[in-house]
Write a protein that holds these residues in place. Structure first.
Motif, PDB file in Angstrom:
ATOM      1  N   GLY A 120      -0.560  -5.391  -0.013  1.00  0.00           N
ATOM      2  CA  GLY A 120       0.371  -6.504  -0.181  1.00  0.00           C
ATOM      3  C   GLY A 120      -0.053  -7.725   0.621  1.00  0.00           C
ATOM      4  N   ARG A 121      -0.528  -7.506   1.825  1.00  0.00           N
ATOM      5  CA  ARG A 121      -0.998  -8.615   2.658  1.00  0.00           C
ATOM      6  C   ARG A 121      -2.233  -9.272   2.048  1.00  0.00           C
ATOM      7  N   ALA A 122      -3.150  -8.445   1.542  1.00  0.00           N
ATOM      8  CA  ALA A 122      -4.369  -8.990   0.931  1.00  0.00           C
ATOM      9  C   ALA A 122      -4.014  -9.789  -0.324  1.00  0.00           C
ATOM     10  N   ALA A 123      -3.060  -9.308  -1.055  1.00  0.00           N
ATOM     11  CA  ALA A 123      -2.663 -10.003  -2.292  1.00  0.00           C
ATOM     12  C   ALA A 123      -1.953 -11.309  -2.001  1.00  0.00           C
ATOM     13  N   ALA A 124      -1.290 -11.392  -0.870  1.00  0.00           N
ATOM     14  CA  ALA A 124      -0.541 -12.608  -0.523  1.00  0.00           C
ATOM     15  C   ALA A 124      -1.468 -13.737  -0.075  1.00  0.00           C
ATOM     16  N   ARG A 125      -2.688 -13.390   0.280  1.00  0.00           N
ATOM     17  CA  ARG A 125      -3.623 -14.419   0.755  1.00  0.00           C
ATOM     18  C   ARG A 125      -4.133 -15.277  -0.349  1.00  0.00           C
TER      19      ARG A 125
ATOM     20  N   GLY B 206      -9.931  -2.823   4.397  1.00  0.00           N
ATOM     21  CA  GLY B 206      -8.807  -2.279   5.155  1.00  0.00           C
ATOM     22  C   GLY B 206      -7.965  -1.335   4.318  1.00  0.00           C
ATOM     23  N   VAL B 207      -7.710  -1.718   3.077  1.00  0.00           N
ATOM     24  CA  VAL B 207      -6.955  -0.862   2.163  1.00  0.00           C
ATOM     25  C   VAL B 207      -7.771   0.395   1.864  1.00  0.00           C
ATOM     26  N   ALA B 208      -9.046   0.210   1.573  1.00  0.00           N
ATOM     27  CA  ALA B 208      -9.915   1.342   1.236  1.00  0.00           C
ATOM     28  C   ALA B 208      -9.979   2.363   2.360  1.00  0.00           C
ATOM     29  N   VAL B 209     -10.015   1.900   3.595  1.00  0.00           N
ATOM     30  CA  VAL B 209     -10.073   2.823   4.743  1.00  0.00           C
ATOM     31  C   VAL B 209      -8.817   3.690   4.794  1.00  0.00           C
TER      32      VAL B 209
ATOM     33  N   GLU C 111     -10.637  -0.177  -4.321  1.00  0.00           N
ATOM     34  CA  GLU C 111     -10.316  -1.110  -3.234  1.00  0.00           C
ATOM     35  C   GLU C 111     -11.583  -1.527  -2.488  1.00  0.00           C
ATOM     36  N   TYR C 112     -12.454  -0.597  -2.261  1.00  0.00           N
ATOM     37  CA  TYR C 112     -13.716  -0.906  -1.577  1.00  0.00           C
ATOM     38  C   TYR C 112     -14.536  -1.894  -2.409  1.00  0.00           C
ATOM     39  N   ARG C 113     -14.629  -1.624  -3.692  1.00  0.00           N
ATOM     40  CA  ARG C 113     -15.394  -2.510  -4.586  1.00  0.00           C
ATOM     41  C   ARG C 113     -14.784  -3.900  -4.690  1.00  0.00           C
TER      42      ARG C 113
END
Length: 177
Positions: free
Chosen positions: A172-177, A94-97, A87-89
């Protein structure tokens, strides 16, 4: 052979799999510890010391010899770490944290397990055949410390599971963008 397949919204199947696997594995561990907190240990406490020692020795022997348990126990941390790195890469900080927080909480649980619960399990195993025991003072020490640290392990795994659930929402939010 392509190892990473991008899907809609910049998601990555491998990252998705690791996030889901870590969530399920941490959930399984939280559930195991919770079951001991609310049923196994209170049930054993209702019986006599000899039954308590025999049952705990048997539980520990089964868990120690169970490859599936060992796999879930270790892979929960490895999957969370892999997920956090992926996720960080991918730039989803936000997900990675949240996944990293889950991994840290789970790691604390592992430290408690290896420094408190396993040594107590070993002491109980070293006591020998419960049918031949005459001194059950080990049981009170075991009950007090083991039960308390198991509650802490439950709370840590539940907090880790909560962090992973939050990571899934963020994902899910990041993917929806």
């Amino acid at each position: 052979m392509q190892t990473q397949t991008n899907t809609a919204g910049g998601r990555n199947r491998i990252a998705t799999v690791w996030l889901m696997v870590s969530t399920v594995l941490v959930g399984l561990m939280a559930g195991l510890f919770f079951a001991f907190d609310v049923s196994v240990m209170p049930g054993l406490a209702r019986g006599d010391e000899r039954t308590y020692v025999t049952a705990m020795q048997n539980f520990n022997a089964v868990i120690d010899g169970n490859g599936l348990f060992g796999t879930v126990f270790v892979m929960a941390l490895l999957a969370a770490v892999a997920s956090a790195v992926l996720e960080y890469r991918k730039g989803r900080r936000g997900v990675a944290v949240w996944v990293g927080a889950a991994a840290a909480l789970y790691l604390v649980m592992l430290v408690i397990t290896f420094t408190v619960n396993i040594p107590l399990n070993n002491e109980l195993a070293d006591a020998g055949d419960a049918a031949k025991l005459t001194d059950f003072s080990i049981v009170e020490k075991f009950k007090g410390t083991w039960v308390t640290t198991n509650i802490i392990r439950t709370l840590l795994c539940t907090a880790a599971l909560t962090a992973l659930a939050r990571a899934l929402v963020q994902y899910g939010r990041a993917a929806a963008r």
